[in-house]
Design a protein around this motif. Structure first.
Motif, mmCIF file in Angstrom:
data_model
loop_
_atom_site.group_PDB
_atom_site.id
_atom_site.type_symbol
_atom_site.label_atom_id
_atom_site.label_comp_id
_atom_site.label_asym_id
_atom_site.label_seq_id
_atom_site.Cartn_x
_atom_site.Cartn_y
_atom_site.Cartn_z
ATOM 1 N N ASP A 1 0.827 -1.203 0.000
ATOM 2 C CA ASP A 1 0.000 0.000 0.000
ATOM 3 C C ASP A 1 0.867 1.261 0.000
ATOM 4 O O ASP A 1 0.358 2.371 0.026
ATOM 5 C CB ASP A 1 -0.908 0.017 1.232
ATOM 6 C CG ASP A 1 -0.117 -0.036 2.541
ATOM 7 O OD1 ASP A 1 1.119 -0.232 2.495
ATOM 8 O OD2 ASP A 1 -0.724 0.105 3.609
ATOM 9 N N SER B 1 -1.395 -1.953 -4.059
ATOM 10 C CA SER B 1 -2.770 -2.253 -3.644
ATOM 11 C C SER B 1 -3.689 -1.095 -4.006
ATOM 12 O O SER B 1 -3.317 0.076 -3.872
ATOM 13 C CB SER B 1 -2.838 -2.492 -2.133
ATOM 14 O OG SER B 1 -2.147 -3.661 -1.784
ATOM 15 N N ARG C 1 -5.071 -8.681 0.578
ATOM 16 C CA ARG C 1 -4.151 -7.871 -0.229
ATOM 17 C C ARG C 1 -3.593 -8.683 -1.402
ATOM 18 O O ARG C 1 -3.520 -8.208 -2.538
ATOM 19 C CB ARG C 1 -3.015 -7.357 0.661
ATOM 20 C CG ARG C 1 -2.135 -6.290 0.003
ATOM 21 C CD ARG C 1 -1.020 -5.847 0.938
ATOM 22 N NE ARG C 1 -1.522 -5.356 2.203
ATOM 23 C CZ ARG C 1 -2.034 -4.156 2.385
ATOM 24 N NH1 ARG C 1 -2.117 -3.315 1.377
ATOM 25 N NH2 ARG C 1 -2.465 -3.782 3.572
#
Length: 241
Positions: A51, A69, A79
């Motif tokens: 992320d 992500s 994820r």
């Protein structure tokens, strides 16, 4: 079979923020983990899923492969599932991002489960090790697992399972080691399934699979990974480089 390793890598961490970007002998923790996974030569491809723009750039700038992500996720499985949805792959191995000293043997054992599974009865596989110390057994941070006679998981818990009402009956206490190997379909199905009460109660994502009737093959290992969860762990790891 096409087999890939995916390393979920969050920048934030409750106990040790930004741990994956810490220096470990001239390279970041996440880069060392990525390179160690590649160097096992067990996988057709290795990806970091993150992320974080910082982690993404760290991997890509060193010639590695990373996937950003799109959504926020509750678990590493979520994820990974989002990341591999469009990839042509059969088996996905989840490698922990904070374990730069990857041991090849337990990963090879997980892969072998699927090579031998001609009937495709195994949805996913994971690792466990025997623990004998009472403090380890009673520690809720050590997730315990019980299996059937064929090595399939019956339940995972932070509590002591089985409860030792009777002593000296030959019970072995097994700690779950959170490295998973998934069939792609099982992983993408997981992504679409809602969290149910057992998972919500124990905060253990593997219970979602059991609640929806999936089969988890457990493989025993004696290997204990060296994870970096604290600043003290990082200092120990630096002495190993």
């Amino acid at each position: 079979m096409k087999i890939i390793a995916v390393i979920p890598a969050r920048y934030a961490s409750t106990r040790f923020p930004a741990k994956l970007m810490q220096d470990l002998g001239g390279k970041t923790v996440i880069l060392r983990t990525y390179e160690a996974a590649v160097n096992t030569q067990l996988f057709d491809d290795v990806f970091v899923v993150t992320d974080s723009d910082l982690i993404f750039e760290e991997i890509v700038s060193h010639g590695g492969k990373a996937i950003k992500s799109i959504k926020e996720h509750e678990s590493g499985s979520d994820r990974i599932a989002e990341a591999i949805e469009s990839l042509d792959v059969d088996i996905v191995i989840n490698v922990q991002g904070d374990e730069p000293f990857i041991n090849e043997e337990p990963l090879a054992k997980l892969i072998e489960v699927f090579r031998k599974d001609s009937t495709k009865s195994v949805d996913l596989a994971s690792l466990m090790r025997e623990i004998k110390d009472e403090d380890e057994i009673n520690n809720p941070n050590n997730v315990k697992v019980v299996t059937d006679q064929n090595g399939f998981a019956l339940y995972f818990s932070r509590s002591v399972i089985p409860y030792p009402r009777e002593k000296n009956v030959g019970v072995r206490y097994m700690q779950h080691i959170g490295i998973y190997a998934f069939r792609k379909q099982a992983l993408t199905d997981f992504y679409s399934l809602p969290m149910k009460s057992l998972e919500a109660s124990e905060k253990l994502e593997q219970l979602r699979y059991l609640e929806f009737g999936r089969r988890i093959k457990m493989i025993e290992t004696t290997h204990v990974g060296i994870g970096i969860d604290t600043a003290e762990d990082l200092e120990k790891a630096r002495k190993m480089i």
